[in-house]
Design an enzyme around this catalytic site. Structure first.
Site, PDB file in Angstrom:
ATOM      1  N   LEU A  41       0.879  -1.157   0.000  1.00  0.00           N
ATOM      2  CA  LEU A  41       0.000   0.000   0.000  1.00  0.00           C
ATOM      3  C   LEU A  41       0.920   1.211   0.000  1.00  0.00           C
ATOM      4  CD1 LEU A  41      -3.048   0.613   0.072  1.00  0.00           C
ATOM      5  CD2 LEU A  41      -2.915   0.649   2.553  1.00  0.00           C
ATOM      6  N   ASP A  42       0.724   2.106  -0.962  1.00  0.00           N
ATOM      7  CA  ASP A  42       1.616   3.258  -1.118  1.00  0.00           C
ATOM      8  C   ASP A  42       1.701   4.081   0.161  1.00  0.00           C
ATOM      9  OD1 ASP A  42       2.038   2.615  -3.786  1.00  0.00           O
ATOM     10  OD2 ASP A  42       0.371   3.855  -4.463  1.00  0.00           O
ATOM     11  N   LYS A  43       2.804   4.797   0.307  1.00  0.00           N
ATOM     12  CA  LYS A  43       3.040   5.649   1.477  1.00  0.00           C
ATOM     13  C   LYS A  43       1.910   6.657   1.679  1.00  0.00           C
ATOM     14  CE  LYS A  43       6.530   8.847   3.251  1.00  0.00           C
ATOM     15  NZ  LYS A  43       7.826   9.486   2.993  1.00  0.00           N
ATOM     16  N   SER A  45      -1.193   6.338   0.766  1.00  0.00           N
ATOM     17  CA  SER A  45      -2.499   5.692   0.890  1.00  0.00           C
ATOM     18  C   SER A  45      -2.643   5.154   2.306  1.00  0.00           C
ATOM     19  CB  SER A  45      -2.635   4.556  -0.123  1.00  0.00           C
ATOM     20  OG  SER A  45      -2.538   5.065  -1.438  1.00  0.00           O
TER      21      SER A  45
END
Length: 192
Positions: A41-43, A45
């Protein structure tokens, strides 16, 4: 049996256990040895991240064969049009190919936590919340999909992966579960 962790990843935290800034790594929140992320999960998000101590389970969660649906709540810039929702449902052409059809709908603002720092807001541009469920995992896919239909994502929260959801977890909180090591068995109705 596989031990898993359902973790509500806060904004600005990486999907890895170590980092130069400890508060930006999973190890700051989860101090249990032997776990690793089953997906990313992106930073920038927020929301549900699965972690496991089982290599077999991690492989199955990540494998395209299972096509685990992932549901996101996205706050987008603008009052999203019916046409844009239809495009999201049909699949959107991105640089790396067309996405699979998705489930997409407008939703009321979910009952969620405040984000720090808050999103940027423009005085005369409204925002809309949508729920988007995808079954693939292209890099930054939801953000690229909403931007491609003309409504950039301002805030992105993953609400569920397959049968697992946030279930009231606040940012930085987690819940441990034991599930069958076989994904087919795990998908047969285990919920929270």
């Amino acid at each position: 049996m596989a031990d898993i962790i359902l973790f509500n990843k806060p904004f600005n935290v990486l999907s890895q256990f170590t980092h130069d800034v400890p508060e930006q790594a999973l190890g700051h929140y989860i101090r249990l040895p032997g776990y690793y992320a089953a997906g990313r999960l992106d930073k920038d998000s927020e929301g549900l991240l699965l972690l496991t101590s089982s290599g077999k389970f991690q492989h199955q969660v990540s494998h395209p064969k299972f096509k685990l649906p992932k549901t996101y709540w996205a706050q987008v810039e603008g009052d999203i049009s019916d046409q844009a929702i239809s495009q999201l449902k049909s699949g959107v052409l991105l640089k790396d190919g067309k996405t699979r059809p998705a489930s997409a709908r407008r939703i009321s603002e979910p009952e969620i936590w405040e984000r720090y720092p808050p999103i940027r807001e423009r005085k005369y541009i409204p925002t809309t919340w949508i729920e988007l469920t995808i079954s693939e995992g292209k890099n930054r896919q939801v953000r690229r999909m909403t931007a491609a239909v003309g409504f950039p994502t301002l805030r992105l929260i993953r609400a569920s992966i397959g049968p697992w959801d946030l279930g009231g977890l606040q940012p930085g909180e987690y819940r441990q579960l034991t599930v069958p090591d076989d994904m087919a068995a795990a998908m047969s109705g285990i919920r929270r």
